[in-house]
Scaffold this active site. Structure first.
Site, mmCIF file in Angstrom:
data_model
loop_
_atom_site.group_PDB
_atom_site.id
_atom_site.type_symbol
_atom_site.label_atom_id
_atom_site.label_comp_id
_atom_site.label_asym_id
_atom_site.label_seq_id
_atom_site.Cartn_x
_atom_site.Cartn_y
_atom_site.Cartn_z
ATOM 1 N N SER A 139 0.863 -1.194 0.000
ATOM 2 C CA SER A 139 0.000 0.000 0.000
ATOM 3 C C SER A 139 0.893 1.235 0.000
ATOM 4 O O SER A 139 2.056 1.161 0.449
ATOM 5 C CB SER A 139 -0.858 0.014 1.278
ATOM 6 O OG SER A 139 -1.443 1.288 1.467
ATOM 7 N N TYR A 152 -1.453 -1.196 10.475
ATOM 8 C CA TYR A 152 -1.549 -1.351 9.018
ATOM 9 C C TYR A 152 -0.275 -0.841 8.348
ATOM 10 O O TYR A 152 0.350 -1.524 7.532
ATOM 11 C CB TYR A 152 -2.767 -0.571 8.512
ATOM 12 C CG TYR A 152 -3.077 -0.773 7.045
ATOM 13 C CD1 TYR A 152 -3.747 -1.916 6.588
ATOM 14 C CD2 TYR A 152 -2.719 0.181 6.098
ATOM 15 C CE1 TYR A 152 -4.033 -2.098 5.242
ATOM 16 C CE2 TYR A 152 -3.005 0.004 4.748
ATOM 17 C CZ TYR A 152 -3.666 -1.134 4.329
ATOM 18 O OH TYR A 152 -3.955 -1.305 2.983
HETATM 19 P P1 NAP Z 1 -11.277 -6.019 0.429
HETATM 20 O O1 NAP Z 1 -12.299 -6.024 -0.637
HETATM 21 O O2 NAP Z 1 -11.682 -5.880 1.854
HETATM 22 O O3 NAP Z 1 -10.378 -7.323 0.236
HETATM 23 C C1 NAP Z 1 -9.629 -7.929 1.237
HETATM 24 C C2 NAP Z 1 -9.814 -9.419 1.074
HETATM 25 O O4 NAP Z 1 -8.970 -10.077 2.008
HETATM 26 C C3 NAP Z 1 -11.250 -9.859 1.340
HETATM 27 O O5 NAP Z 1 -11.716 -10.608 0.231
HETATM 28 C C4 NAP Z 1 -11.143 -10.714 2.590
HETATM 29 O O6 NAP Z 1 -12.051 -11.798 2.493
HETATM 30 C C5 NAP Z 1 -9.689 -11.169 2.533
HETATM 31 N N1 NAP Z 1 -9.178 -11.488 3.853
HETATM 32 C C6 NAP Z 1 -9.137 -10.703 4.948
HETATM 33 N N2 NAP Z 1 -8.607 -11.356 5.973
HETATM 34 C C7 NAP Z 1 -8.294 -12.599 5.518
HETATM 35 C C8 NAP Z 1 -7.726 -13.741 6.109
HETATM 36 N N3 NAP Z 1 -7.353 -13.768 7.392
HETATM 37 N N4 NAP Z 1 -7.548 -14.846 5.327
HETATM 38 C C9 NAP Z 1 -7.931 -14.849 4.036
HETATM 39 N N5 NAP Z 1 -8.474 -13.792 3.426
HETATM 40 C C10 NAP Z 1 -8.655 -12.685 4.174
HETATM 41 O O7 NAP Z 1 -10.220 -4.856 0.189
HETATM 42 P P2 NAP Z 1 -9.180 -4.541 -0.968
HETATM 43 O O8 NAP Z 1 -9.068 -3.084 -0.995
HETATM 44 O O9 NAP Z 1 -9.478 -5.291 -2.214
HETATM 45 O O10 NAP Z 1 -7.834 -5.089 -0.323
HETATM 46 C C11 NAP Z 1 -6.940 -5.975 -0.982
HETATM 47 C C12 NAP Z 1 -5.526 -5.632 -0.583
HETATM 48 O O11 NAP Z 1 -5.192 -4.352 -1.116
HETATM 49 C C13 NAP Z 1 -5.297 -5.540 0.925
HETATM 50 O O12 NAP Z 1 -4.080 -6.157 1.259
HETATM 51 C C14 NAP Z 1 -5.228 -4.045 1.168
HETATM 52 O O13 NAP Z 1 -4.460 -3.731 2.295
HETATM 53 C C15 NAP Z 1 -4.606 -3.561 -0.121
HETATM 54 N N6 NAP Z 1 -4.835 -2.140 -0.408
HETATM 55 C C16 NAP Z 1 -6.090 -1.636 -0.549
HETATM 56 C C17 NAP Z 1 -6.258 -0.282 -0.819
HETATM 57 C C18 NAP Z 1 -7.624 0.362 -0.983
HETATM 58 O O14 NAP Z 1 -7.728 1.607 -0.997
HETATM 59 N N7 NAP Z 1 -8.682 -0.376 -1.149
HETATM 60 C C19 NAP Z 1 -5.144 0.550 -0.953
HETATM 61 C C20 NAP Z 1 -3.878 0.000 -0.798
HETATM 62 C C21 NAP Z 1 -3.734 -1.356 -0.540
HETATM 63 P P3 NAP Z 1 -12.674 -12.523 3.786
HETATM 64 O O15 NAP Z 1 -13.094 -11.439 4.723
HETATM 65 O O16 NAP Z 1 -13.797 -13.317 3.232
HETATM 66 O O17 NAP Z 1 -11.605 -13.401 4.339
#
Ligand code: NAP
Length: 264
Positions: A139, A152
């Site tokens: 991130s 985080y």
């Molecule tokens: P999201 O839709 O909340 O996706 C996160 C996914 O991780 C969910 O499908 C969740 O599914 C899964 N997850 C969480 N805990 C888990 C665990 N213990 N074991 C297995 N799966 C798990 O959010 P996203 O934005 O797409 O995030 C994806 C990645 O991008 C993350 O690492 C996040 O930090 C990074 N990111 C996001 C942003 C942003 O602005 N959105 C920016 C920078 C980086 P379940 O709850 O069903 O397990």
């Protein structure tokens, strides 16, 4: 769209049921790959797997046993494993003084240890294919500061060290590793964060969402598919000579010196 870059390839995507993970699964499948999506909630994973012609594994990225099962199922169903997208992540707020030790440890377990364990489970299978590609979803929080974000931010910064370490250790076996640092992306995680921060500030989520990106040169959040396109590039043979790299996809946010904005 470039077709066929993943023909004959198999990818494991942790957190593949929503957001960036789901978009990456769709992109890799669209380009001919087979995908295994893993996460804790069954319904969204099954929906993504169905659309992609892939396979869903219900599991926790903090569990090496669950990850080993996902890799074994990838090999049984699709014949091997070539790509790991270590994307599962959570965010819990708090500063050094206010974060509970339970929250701090859980964010480490999922974001940092979860990515390390996913690589540990996947590398032997990649070795059996004479190479592979790992992508760590970090991130912009790894590169900058933010208020009340200690767990985080620290885990995402740790993922950049993990990235360089894997790239060094496994490059000689043709296993690449890269880290991607997105800025704000329109996903469930971002919606939850925006709603929480807006509530704290006593403003609407829409107003906060507009405010957050107004210093980005591109003036907007990313769509998950835009991030998935970069995931696909870094995991494909188009990036065959790229390893240990950290790439930002932040709408230009990283080049902004807020101190000079008054002159704009
Ligand atoms: P999201 O839709 O909340 O996706 C996160 C996914 O991780 C969910 O499908 C969740 O599914 C899964 N997850 C969480 N805990 C888990 C665990 N213990 N074991 C297995 N799966 C798990 O959010 P996203 O934005 O797409 O995030 C994806 C990645 O991008 C993350 O690492 C996040 O930090 C990074 N990111 C996001 C942003 C942003 O602005 N959105 C920016 C920078 C980086 P379940 O709850 O069903 O397990």
């Amino acid at each position: 769209m470039v077709e066929g870059r993943f023909a004959g390839k198999v990818a494991l995507i942790t957190g593949g049921g929503s957001g960036i993970g789901a978009a990456s699964a769709r992109r890799i499948a669209d380009e001919g790959g087979k995908v295994v999506v893993m996460g804790r909630r069954e319904a969204p994973l099954r929906a993504v797997a169905e659309v992609c012609g892939g396979h869903a594994v219900i599991g926790d990225t903090a569990s090496l046993d669950d990850l080993a099962r996902a890799v074994a199922e990838a090999e049984e169903r699709f014949g091997g494993l070539d790509v790991l997208v270590a994307n599962a992540g959570i965010e819990l707020f708090g500063s050094v003084e206010t974060v509970s030790l339970g929250d701090w440890r859980r964010v480490f377990e999922v974001n940092l240890e979860g990515a390390m364990l996913a690589a540990r489970a996947s590398i032997p299978a990649m070795r059996r294919r004479d190479g592979g590609a790992i992508l760590l979803l970090a991130s912009v929080a790894a590169l900058a500061g933010a208020p009340s974000y200690v767990s985080y931010l620290t885990t995402k910064a740790g993922m950049l060290g993990l990235n360089r370490s894997i790239a060094h250790d496994y490059g000689p076996e043709n296993i690449r590793c890269n880290a991607l640092c997105p800025g704000w992306v329109r996903t469930e995680m971002a919606e939850r964060a925006i709603a929480d921060i807006a509530a704290l500030k006593g403003i609407s989520a829409d107003a906060l969402a507009r405010d957050m990106v107004k210093v980005y040169p591109l003036r907007r959040m990313a769509e998950p598919a835009e991030i998935a396109a970069i995931v696909a590039f870094l995991c494909s043979s188009d990036a065959a000579f790229v390893t240990g790299a950290t790439l930002s996809a932040d709408g230009g946010g990283g080049i902004v010196d807020v101190g000079t904005l008054q002159f704009g």
